[in-house]
Enzyme design. Structure first.
Site, PDB file in Angstrom:
ATOM      1  CE  LYS A 117      -3.940   1.617   2.682  1.00 15.72           C
ATOM      2  NZ  LYS A 117      -4.632   1.433   3.959  1.00 15.72           N
ATOM      3  CE  LYS A 201     -16.478 -12.273   4.240  1.00 15.21           C
ATOM      4  NZ  LYS A 201     -15.434 -12.464   4.819  1.00 15.21           N
ATOM      5  CE  LYS A 204     -14.675  -2.881  12.178  1.00 17.02           C
ATOM      6  NZ  LYS A 204     -13.859  -2.700  13.367  1.00 17.02           N
TER       7      LYS A 204
END
Ligand code: TRP
Length: 330
Positions: A117, A201, A204
């Site tokens: 990242k 799915k 959170k």
């Protein structure tokens, strides 16, 4: 003596229906296996990487403890504690650091993902990495090895961590002689994917979850907000949809068959959702009542955790003493 099964749960969010059917329920079923001595702990040290506010750590820890008890974990049958109540974990963590190569940690998926990242953003590869994240697998190895654990029931995302614990145990045993039991992961095949209110799915990170112990009103509201197609009430409906897949989790066989028939004949989404609310609420109410009791009588839960920590520490001290002795620290 029975074989030891151990697993940890990070207090990093309010448990939702996906967590219950995917992890909590199967783990509680496994805790009833009389051929295993089970250890369940709240991995609060591991959570420090994700949760940075004191209030959140305290709140999530409380919610996780009360959830597991409400869902049927019996602290008289298993050992239930908070990781931070067992300081031997951190001491063993240090001892294990010295048999763990940096290269092994470099290969950890979670670490590599953060490096990736940063590189994509044109930053320093380690810009997002603190030492808690980097050493995470060693702390987890300490959790496991401290209790002579044979089996580690975890989701597939944790497989590599258990493999690393195994490598670390072998490296230690090779250098100092046989000290630790070599652990094996038991991968809980996720009981299909649990669908969230937007049809993806339940997670959170998508914000599409139904909290396990929200109030009846919230439950009703969340269910009524489930995404559906625009078919008319009289049109037959496919059971391949969020409403039906959630219904399946809560309904018994007869209810399920009856609902499948109504879907085939045509049912309004409002009626289907009302039926879903009815089975879900019936299923969740007894657990929710227990949960609310524990949340408002948390001192009782703390007593259970203290008793669990006392049992855990007795074993932890023994293992740690053994490790210190073979190293030459005593
Ligand atoms: N890392 C695990 C997770 O994120 C939690 C955990 C910490 C754990 N220590 C453990 C799981 C030891 C099994 C055994 O879910």
């Amino acid at each position: 003596m029975n074989k030891i099964s151990l697993t940890g749960v990070k207090p990093t969010g309010t448990p939702h229906i996906g967590n219950y059917f995917g992890a909590i329920k199967p783990a509680i079923e496994m805790s009833n296996n009389p051929e295993l001595d089970s250890f369940y702990f709240i991995a609060d040290y591991h959570a420090l990487n994700f949760i940075k506010k004191k209030e959140e750590l305290v709140q999530f820890t409380k919610e996780i403890a009360c959830t597991w008890l409400a869902c049927g974990l019996d602290p008289n049958k298993i050992v239930f504690y908070k990781q931070s109540q067992v300081p031997e974990v951190t001491e063993l963590n240090w001892l294990l650091c010295n048999v763990t190569s940096k290269g092994l940690m470099n290969r950890a998926h979670a670490y590599k993902a953060l490096v990736e990242k940063s590189l994509e953003a044109g930053d320093d590869p380690d810009a997002l990495v603190n030492m808690g994240l980097y050493n995470y697998p060693i702390l987890m190895a300490a959790d496991i090895l401290l209790f002579n654990t044979k089996f580690v029931p975890v989701g597939a995302d944790q497989k590599q961590h258990v493999e690393m614990a195994r490598d670390i145990a072998k490296a230690f045993n090779k250098r100092y002689g046989n000290t630790f039991v070599i652990p094996t992961e038991i991968i809980q095949e996720s009981v299909a994917t649990i669908t969230g209110i937007d049809g993806r799915k339940m997670s959170k990170s998508y914000g599409n979850q139904i909290p396990l112990f929200c109030t009846e009103q919230e439950l009703k509201k969340l269910i009524s907000g489930i995404k559906t197609d625009s078919s008319l009430p009289t049109e037959p409906k496919s059971t391949d949809c969020a409403v039906f897949s959630l219904y399946k989790l809560f309904a018994n066989k007869e209810e399920l068959e009856a609902m499948a028939e109504r879907f085939a004949k045509g049912i309004s989404w409002a009626d289907a959702k009302a039926e879903l609310y009815s089975v879900a609420n019936k299923y969740l109410t007894p657990m929710r009542e227990k949960y609310n009791y524990y949340m408002t009588h948390y001192d009782e839960v703390e007593k259970m955790l203290d008793a669990g920590a006392t049992k855990a520490r007795a074993i932890a001290k023994e293992t740690l003493a053994r490790a210190r002795a073979v190293i030459g620290l005593d």
